[in-house]
Design a protein around this motif. Sequence first.
Motif, PDB file in Angstrom:
ATOM      1  N   LEU A 482       0.813  -1.181   0.207  1.00 39.06           N
ATOM      2  CA  LEU A 482       0.010  -0.064  -0.240  1.00 39.06           C
ATOM      3  C   LEU A 482       0.870   1.350   0.045  1.00 39.06           C
ATOM      4  N   ASP A 483       2.133   1.033  -0.210  1.00 34.25           N
ATOM      5  CA  ASP A 483       3.060   2.302  -0.114  1.00 34.25           C
ATOM      6  C   ASP A 483       2.964   3.180   0.952  1.00 34.25           C
ATOM      7  N   VAL A 484       2.712   2.433   2.347  1.00 34.47           N
ATOM      8  CA  VAL A 484       2.875   3.448   3.529  1.00 34.47           C
ATOM      9  C   VAL A 484       4.222   3.860   3.756  1.00 34.47           C
ATOM     10  N   LYS A 485       4.380   5.101   3.957  1.00 32.76           N
ATOM     11  CA  LYS A 485       5.688   5.756   4.271  1.00 32.76           C
ATOM     12  C   LYS A 485       5.594   7.189   5.365  1.00 32.76           C
ATOM     13  N   GLY A 486       6.617   7.408   5.713  1.00 30.99           N
ATOM     14  CA  GLY A 486       6.529   8.612   6.670  1.00 30.99           C
ATOM     15  C   GLY A 486       6.582   8.410   7.917  1.00 30.99           C
ATOM     16  N   ASP A 487       6.253   9.347   8.786  1.00 25.33           N
ATOM     17  CA  ASP A 487       6.286   9.448  10.096  1.00 25.33           C
ATOM     18  C   ASP A 487       4.978   9.289  10.529  1.00 25.33           C
ATOM     19  N   ILE A 488       4.401   7.836  10.380  1.00 24.27           N
ATOM     20  CA  ILE A 488       3.167   7.610  10.652  1.00 24.27           C
ATOM     21  C   ILE A 488       2.366   7.854  11.960  1.00 24.27           C
ATOM     22  N   GLN A 489       3.368   7.556  12.991  1.00 21.71           N
ATOM     23  CA  GLN A 489       3.046   7.624  14.558  1.00 21.71           C
ATOM     24  C   GLN A 489       2.954   9.148  14.654  1.00 21.71           C
ATOM     25  N   ALA A 490       3.577  10.129  14.185  1.00 16.84           N
ATOM     26  CA  ALA A 490       3.220  11.422  14.538  1.00 16.84           C
ATOM     27  C   ALA A 490       1.828  11.891  13.970  1.00 16.84           C
ATOM     28  N   GLU A 491       1.463  11.419  12.869  1.00 11.37           N
ATOM     29  CA  GLU A 491       0.410  11.842  12.014  1.00 11.37           C
ATOM     30  C   GLU A 491      -0.671  11.207  12.820  1.00 11.37           C
ATOM     31  N   TYR A 492      -0.792  10.151  13.202  1.00  5.78           N
ATOM     32  CA  TYR A 492      -1.708   9.410  14.145  1.00  5.78           C
ATOM     33  C   TYR A 492      -2.031  10.158  15.191  1.00  5.78           C
ATOM     34  N   GLU A 493      -1.135  10.384  16.193  1.00  7.70           N
ATOM     35  CA  GLU A 493      -1.139  11.174  17.520  1.00  7.70           C
ATOM     36  C   GLU A 493      -1.734  12.403  17.073  1.00  7.70           C
ATOM     37  N   SER A 494      -1.445  13.166  16.015  1.00  2.38           N
ATOM     38  CA  SER A 494      -2.016  14.631  16.017  1.00  2.38           C
ATOM     39  C   SER A 494      -3.561  14.641  15.817  1.00  2.38           C
ATOM     40  N   ILE A 495      -4.155  13.226  15.629  1.00  5.53           N
ATOM     41  CA  ILE A 495      -5.626  13.365  15.146  1.00  5.53           C
ATOM     42  C   ILE A 495      -6.443  13.445  16.626  1.00  5.53           C
ATOM     43  N   ASP A 496      -7.471  14.024  16.832  1.00  4.08           N
ATOM     44  CA  ASP A 496      -8.085  14.054  18.002  1.00  4.08           C
ATOM     45  C   ASP A 496      -9.053  12.751  17.901  1.00  4.08           C
ATOM     46  N   LYS A 497      -8.866  11.837  18.735  1.00  2.00           N
ATOM     47  CA  LYS A 497      -9.534  10.559  18.737  1.00  2.00           C
ATOM     48  C   LYS A 497     -10.503  10.452  19.921  1.00  2.00           C
ATOM     49  N   GLU A 498     -10.468  11.381  20.976  1.00  2.00           N
ATOM     50  CA  GLU A 498     -11.011  11.499  22.124  1.00  2.00           C
ATOM     51  C   GLU A 498     -12.491  12.470  22.253  1.00  2.00           C
ATOM     52  N   THR A 499     -12.445  13.486  21.428  1.00  2.00           N
ATOM     53  CA  THR A 499     -13.617  14.404  21.589  1.00  2.00           C
ATOM     54  C   THR A 499     -14.902  13.584  20.917  1.00  2.00           C
ATOM     55  N   PRO A 500     -15.946  13.619  21.718  1.00  2.00           N
ATOM     56  CA  PRO A 500     -17.072  12.714  21.060  1.00  2.00           C
ATOM     57  C   PRO A 500     -17.684  13.586  19.877  1.00  2.00           C
ATOM     58  N   THR A 501     -18.028  12.556  18.924  1.00  2.00           N
ATOM     59  CA  THR A 501     -18.799  12.922  17.925  1.00  2.00           C
ATOM     60  C   THR A 501     -19.855  12.281  17.304  1.00  2.00           C
ATOM     61  N   LEU A 558      -6.568  -4.104  11.494  1.00  2.00           N
ATOM     62  CA  LEU A 558      -6.226  -4.152  13.063  1.00  2.00           C
ATOM     63  C   LEU A 558      -6.007  -5.352  13.617  1.00  2.00           C
ATOM     64  N   ALA A 559      -6.432  -6.554  13.378  1.00  2.00           N
ATOM     65  CA  ALA A 559      -5.608  -7.715  13.567  1.00  2.00           C
ATOM     66  C   ALA A 559      -4.344  -8.023  13.342  1.00  2.00           C
ATOM     67  N   LEU A 560      -3.954  -7.636  12.205  1.00  2.00           N
ATOM     68  CA  LEU A 560      -2.465  -7.683  11.705  1.00  2.00           C
ATOM     69  C   LEU A 560      -1.580  -6.794  12.446  1.00  2.00           C
ATOM     70  N   HIS A 561      -2.119  -5.398  12.612  1.00  4.89           N
ATOM     71  CA  HIS A 561      -1.450  -4.589  13.180  1.00  4.89           C
ATOM     72  C   HIS A 561      -1.850  -4.112  14.778  1.00  4.89           C
ATOM     73  N   PHE A 562      -2.021  -5.245  15.472  1.00  4.69           N
ATOM     74  CA  PHE A 562      -2.828  -4.981  16.863  1.00  4.69           C
ATOM     75  C   PHE A 562      -1.955  -3.956  17.540  1.00  4.69           C
ATOM     76  N   ASN A 563      -0.670  -4.042  17.413  1.00  2.00           N
ATOM     77  CA  ASN A 563       0.063  -3.450  18.612  1.00  2.00           C
ATOM     78  C   ASN A 563       0.672  -2.033  17.864  1.00  2.00           C
ATOM     79  N   ASP A 564       0.015  -1.839  16.708  1.00  5.57           N
ATOM     80  CA  ASP A 564       0.360  -0.502  16.050  1.00  5.57           C
ATOM     81  C   ASP A 564      -0.758   0.231  15.267  1.00  5.57           C
ATOM     82  N   TYR A 569      -4.215   2.454  10.838  1.00  5.66           N
ATOM     83  CA  TYR A 569      -4.750   3.592  10.358  1.00  5.66           C
ATOM     84  C   TYR A 569      -4.323   4.053   8.921  1.00  5.66           C
ATOM     85  N   SER A 570      -2.878   3.783   9.013  1.00  8.42           N
ATOM     86  CA  SER A 570      -2.358   4.344   7.777  1.00  8.42           C
ATOM     87  C   SER A 570      -2.622   3.374   6.492  1.00  8.42           C
ATOM     88  N   CYS A 571      -2.666   2.084   7.015  1.00  3.46           N
ATOM     89  CA  CYS A 571      -3.081   1.094   5.849  1.00  3.46           C
ATOM     90  C   CYS A 571      -4.657   1.353   5.133  1.00  3.46           C
TER      91      CYS A 571
END
Length: 892
Positions: A482-501, A558-564, A569-571
């Motif tokens: 899928l050609d995933v590259k870059g600092d994916i952890q920083a991108e994921y952490e920058s997303i607000d996943k807690e605010t109710p939607t 998620l099953a394959l990247h359970f610890n990441d 998310y990037s996939c």
Amino acid sequence: MILGKAQFGVSTFFASSHSNDKCGANGLPLTPNSIKIVGRFQYLKTLNHPNVCKYLDCVRGKHERLMLVQEHYTNNLEIARKTGKYQREESLLRLGFEVLQGLTYLNRHGVTHRNLSYQNILFDSEDKVKLLDCGVYYMTDYGATVRFPIGKMTYMSPEVFSFGPVKIDDDTELSTLPSSSPKVDVWSLGCILLELVTGKQLWKDSSLQNIIKKVTTLAKNEDDAFNFFVQEIQCENEIKGLKESTLQLLRLCLTVNPKNRPAPCELLQHESFVQCNLKQEMPKNGYHMFSTVLRCRYLELPVLSDGDKDEVVDYLSERSMEEVYYLWKLAGGDLEAVLKKVGMIKAKPSVTILPILTLDSGDVLGEGRDQAELWDTRVVLLSLDQLRQRLSDMDGKAYYPLLENENSSRDAIPTSLSNADLANTANLPLVIKEKDIEHQFHRVILYERLIKGYPYKRNDILREARVDIPPLFRHLVWAAILDVKGDIQAEYESIDKETPTGTDRQIAVDIPRCHQYHELLASPTAHAKFKRVLKAWVVSHPQYVYWQGLDSLCAPFLALHFNDEALAYSCIKAFIPKYLYNFFLKDNSPVIQEYLAVFSHLIAFHDPELSNHMEGIGFIPDLYAIPWFLTMFAHVFPLHKVYHLWDTLLLGNSSFPLCVGVAILQQFHDRLLSFGFNECILLFSDMPEIDIQQCVKDSIQIFCRTPKSATYRQHARPVAKKADETPNASYYSRDYNDQASNELSMEPLSLDELKSEKGPRISAEDLLELGDYLGNGAQRSPTKTTTNVKPMLLVIDVRSPDEFRRGTMPGSINIPFQSAFSPEGDLVPCSAVATLKQNRGQVKVVVGSRGRNASNFANELVRLGYTRVCTLHKGIDVLRQTGILTVPPADL
């Protein structure tokens, strides 16, 4: 972390059971505690430190039994203390320092050991400390999911006794008490160090009740625990020779009030360690595929001395523990068999485990659980002899395959780098290849090297993925495809996943129903990860909305990247635009309807008999295929089949899933033809058993036999071909939408036009390519007998004879539409019709002038059961600019 001199050890324990009739707040049965433990355990597999034993696996057995596999060594502190080595102050401080290093690392990752004892402090071949069973307290939700206390009672700190037993709230399925702080391990370490330096044992003749009473008294009065223990075991003479800094260290460890007791990280800075020149060893995180950290940061090149050249090298010991354990299982390793052999799993007669009485509340009275089921501290070593025997014939070179060969040039046809190694297993079914140790050995070794070279080696990864993907590296290979590259952890952490939607409620409803047969995905840990990953995608893509089915798309990643989570998310982020472009718009009806119309065309193109029958009974794709394509079959297949399907699907383009759908229908061809509408609905209401490998094989053949432009969709994602992509990187990844548009290309059609035509249209450029037309305007004649090579298509010109004679495609036949069919609906016999019947296997391109004659003629051919029928888009006029049209011979 490589195997080295380490061994694998397996231990077992039981999770506590729920009452039969208890349900959670959502009305669903409570999740078994063993599944909760399996979910929490996965995080422990990510821990890597020189002073911590690595966790490898947690296997769930019958009756809530769990089996843990971790790094192990035979030498432990119980054995070493008998030598009297640790009565020497220097050795004692080194031991304490290394234990604190391991504890500090665990604490930084949110883990408290709370299980320190002589048996859990091991020593590797270099006499360095390795902490065993460091994650039992964490994985059991701080003791809430088991019936036994975590830790050795004689070393438990006062605050642990004051908390009391941990309970769990059935409504929330969470523990009701906070977890112990890392400072409880400092108390345990202080007790162990005091015993070692004095050579005496704490609480030697005391009962458990007496220990609890005295420790709680200490806590209540906040007495000086160090002096209390010195008097208790009468060791004044043994500690006289200790330095004041060492005595202070012991006093700090045995501080009663946890507020005043230092944490492991604070204790590491103690002056006693500084005086001994003990320095912290920083853990090496190693190379990560998706990071901005330089991969060469921790590069270490081997240095061979002259004496090493003739030494027999144990190549297996240089492989990672994960690889060796994976191969051990393939070599016949069975954890239950190992435990049964030593008597740790015993089969009881069924009559002895029957309950005497079951109350209305669900509580069971009668035979109690065997005490051996509570906690067994024994560790059984897993023998690697059988694995080494299976790999004994492997040459040392097999452990270091070459990544470059004569076929590595950009213009060469891609072939596997391990062709010689795959000779005996290349044609075996995938399920067999995944169980064949020799095959998996070569694939694992090769992929491990290729993955370390990502993204430079991405084209080689694509090439090898066409052969097969070993389960051990499937998660990373998918990300590379899928050609995933870059600092994916920083991108994921920058997303607000807690605010109710507004989607939170629907997500909460969908998650507990998504692949819950899967042990990992059924755990509360997975549910929390599910929610975060789904919310991250919804929040970061405001142009889309949450549709049911997104959870099923998330499940395989998620099953394959359970610890990441970041990689999962990037996939998903890369997967959805490629295969489900605009499927998650608020109004996605035009996108889906076009997709289903193209799917109907493909069914008619490859299986007109089935298409006619399903259309006749009103069983249209709208009734069964939307869940297929909206989830890319992840909703209708179990995960183990989704893995095998997606191994191929990820290599294909956005139209490949359509071919998968046709392949599925072809597997049920005979049954569907014999079914009416109701039976068809029942058949697909719950997807029946399907041969997924045959489905994949058929999908590739269908794709290769389908003109590219026949799958054209105006709502597909336009993707430009990358300049650095190897031309043959994937033989079924070419997409018509990737091409630059011109007069000979396809153009968007309205939905009404698509639905009015039974078969697909193809572009003029596809016609010229498939027809193998030469530069001088000639074509291989369909009636030519001097060659065994047949043309790939047959052009059927349905214009009037006069128009046909003024210019047509070379080699085409003329069947005028106006006189083609008899009143009964059959083709009127003629020489052209005879030629048509003789070439049923070819692609049949119906050509006409602008108007409906060509499409109507194609519809009639489909009705008559002719396969591979399509219509030339824009008609014959589009070809006039090419100069390809010729005047046919007078006898035609």
